[in-house]
Design a protein around this motif. Structure first.
Motif, short mmCIF file in Angstrom:
data_model
loop_
_atom_site.label_atom_id
_atom_site.label_comp_id
_atom_site.label_asym_id
_atom_site.label_seq_id
_atom_site.Cartn_x
_atom_site.Cartn_y
_atom_site.Cartn_z
N LEU A 37 0.81 -1.22 0.00
CA LEU A 37 0.00 0.00 0.00
C LEU A 37 0.84 1.27 0.00
CD1 LEU A 37 -2.91 -0.87 2.45
CD2 LEU A 37 -2.87 -0.99 -0.04
N LEU A 38 1.96 1.23 0.68
CA LEU A 38 2.78 2.43 0.80
C LEU A 38 4.06 2.38 -0.02
CD1 LEU A 38 2.45 2.83 4.68
CD2 LEU A 38 1.05 3.90 2.90
N GLY A 39 4.39 1.21 -0.54
CA GLY A 39 5.60 1.05 -1.32
C GLY A 39 6.86 1.14 -0.48
N ALA A 40 6.73 0.92 0.83
CA ALA A 40 7.88 1.02 1.73
C ALA A 40 7.82 -0.13 2.75
CB ALA A 40 7.87 2.37 2.46
N PRO A 41 8.43 -1.26 2.41
CA PRO A 41 8.42 -2.38 3.36
C PRO A 41 9.30 -2.08 4.58
CG PRO A 41 9.83 -2.88 1.50
CD PRO A 41 9.16 -1.57 1.19
N VAL A 42 9.12 -2.85 5.62
CA VAL A 42 9.94 -2.71 6.82
C VAL A 42 11.34 -3.22 6.51
CG1 VAL A 42 10.24 -3.44 9.23
CG2 VAL A 42 7.94 -2.98 8.34
N PHE A 43 12.35 -2.38 6.77
CA PHE A 43 13.72 -2.75 6.48
C PHE A 43 14.15 -3.94 7.35
CE2 PHE A 43 18.32 -2.35 7.26
CZ PHE A 43 18.78 -2.43 5.95
N GLY A 44 14.61 -5.01 6.73
CA GLY A 44 15.10 -6.18 7.46
C GLY A 44 14.01 -7.08 8.02
N ALA A 45 12.77 -6.90 7.57
CA ALA A 45 11.67 -7.70 8.11
C ALA A 45 11.88 -9.19 7.90
CB ALA A 45 10.35 -7.26 7.47
N SER A 46 12.41 -9.56 6.77
CA SER A 46 12.63 -10.98 6.49
C SER A 46 13.58 -11.61 7.50
CB SER A 46 13.18 -11.14 5.07
OG SER A 46 13.45 -12.48 4.80
N GLU A 47 14.66 -10.91 7.83
CA GLU A 47 15.61 -11.42 8.82
C GLU A 47 15.00 -11.48 10.21
OE1 GLU A 47 19.33 -9.39 8.88
OE2 GLU A 47 19.99 -10.29 7.00
N MET A 48 14.24 -10.44 10.55
CA MET A 48 13.60 -10.43 11.87
C MET A 48 12.59 -11.58 11.99
SD MET A 48 13.00 -6.43 12.82
CE MET A 48 12.84 -5.66 11.21
N ILE A 49 11.81 -11.80 10.94
CA ILE A 49 10.81 -12.86 10.96
C ILE A 49 11.49 -14.23 11.02
CG2 ILE A 49 9.02 -13.98 9.57
CD1 ILE A 49 8.22 -11.09 8.67
N SER A 50 12.57 -14.40 10.28
CA SER A 50 13.30 -15.67 10.31
C SER A 50 13.86 -15.96 11.71
CB SER A 50 14.46 -15.65 9.31
OG SER A 50 13.99 -15.52 8.01
N THR A 51 14.39 -14.93 12.35
CA THR A 51 14.92 -15.08 13.69
C THR A 51 13.81 -15.42 14.68
OG1 THR A 51 16.70 -13.53 13.22
CG2 THR A 51 16.19 -13.91 15.54
N MET A 52 12.70 -14.71 14.58
CA MET A 52 11.58 -14.98 15.48
C MET A 52 11.00 -16.37 15.24
SD MET A 52 9.51 -11.41 15.95
CE MET A 52 9.68 -10.66 14.35
N LEU A 53 11.01 -16.82 13.99
CA LEU A 53 10.50 -18.15 13.68
C LEU A 53 11.35 -19.22 14.36
CD1 LEU A 53 8.50 -19.92 12.13
CD2 LEU A 53 10.06 -19.82 10.18
#
Length: 165
Positions: A37-53
């Motif tokens: 919607l905003l064209g601005a994803p959260v920086f590093g979200a993939s790494e944070m999600i992988s770590t939390m997983l």
């Protein structure tokens, strides 16, 4: 004493895993909204999600080990259990504990190696030693909870319920 200690471990793991899972879901939601919607994803979200997983998986593993609530495929289970029920339980639980101890050893070795090399995640540059070390501690706690579950009778391998089949 042992039973209350196991209960406390399970409660802490349940609360922590719930918090981390909720944070992971919230981060995923914010990242998707930001991206599409905003064209601005959260920086590093993939790494944070992988770590939390990884954290959620190993916290959940401690709970599952304490209660002996793993997925079971019972193709030959009833026949083998009927022949030697006590021996069967000792072999299965022993193999499970041995496997988890091996996982703990490998994770601690990995944590030590990443600490010596100073390895970090690619995007956020978080120290991998902290992440791997935390997962190793959770895996060790899983072994402790499994052994305590066996000692206190919290996980009774002979007691299968309909949802376990």
């Amino acid at each position: 004493m042992t039973s209350s200690f196991l209960t406390r471990i399970i409660q802490v793991l349940e609360v922590l895993s719930s918090i981390v899972l909720a944070a992971m879901m919230l981060l995923t939601f914010v990242d998707v909204i930001g991206r599409y919607l905003l064209g601005a994803p959260v920086f590093g979200a993939s790494e944070m999600i992988s770590t939390m997983l990884a954290l959620v998986i190993f916290m959940g593993l401690g709970i599952a080990n304490a209660r002996d609530k793993h997925i079971v495929v019972e193709l030959f289970d009833s026949r083998i259990r009927a022949l030697a029920p006590g021996f069967y339980d000792v072999v299965v639980q022993g193999f499970s504990i041995l496997s988890m101890c091996l996982i703990v050893y490998v994770l601690f070795e990995q944590a030590i190696e990443t600490a010596h090399t100073g390895a970090t995640t690619i995007v956020l540059e978080w120290p991998l030693a902290w992440i791997t070390g935390t997962v190793a501690v959770l895996a060790a706690l899983s072994v402790v909870s499994q052994v305590l579950g066996l000692l206190t009778g919290a996980n009774q391998p002979n007691k299968h319920h309909l949802e376990d089949v």
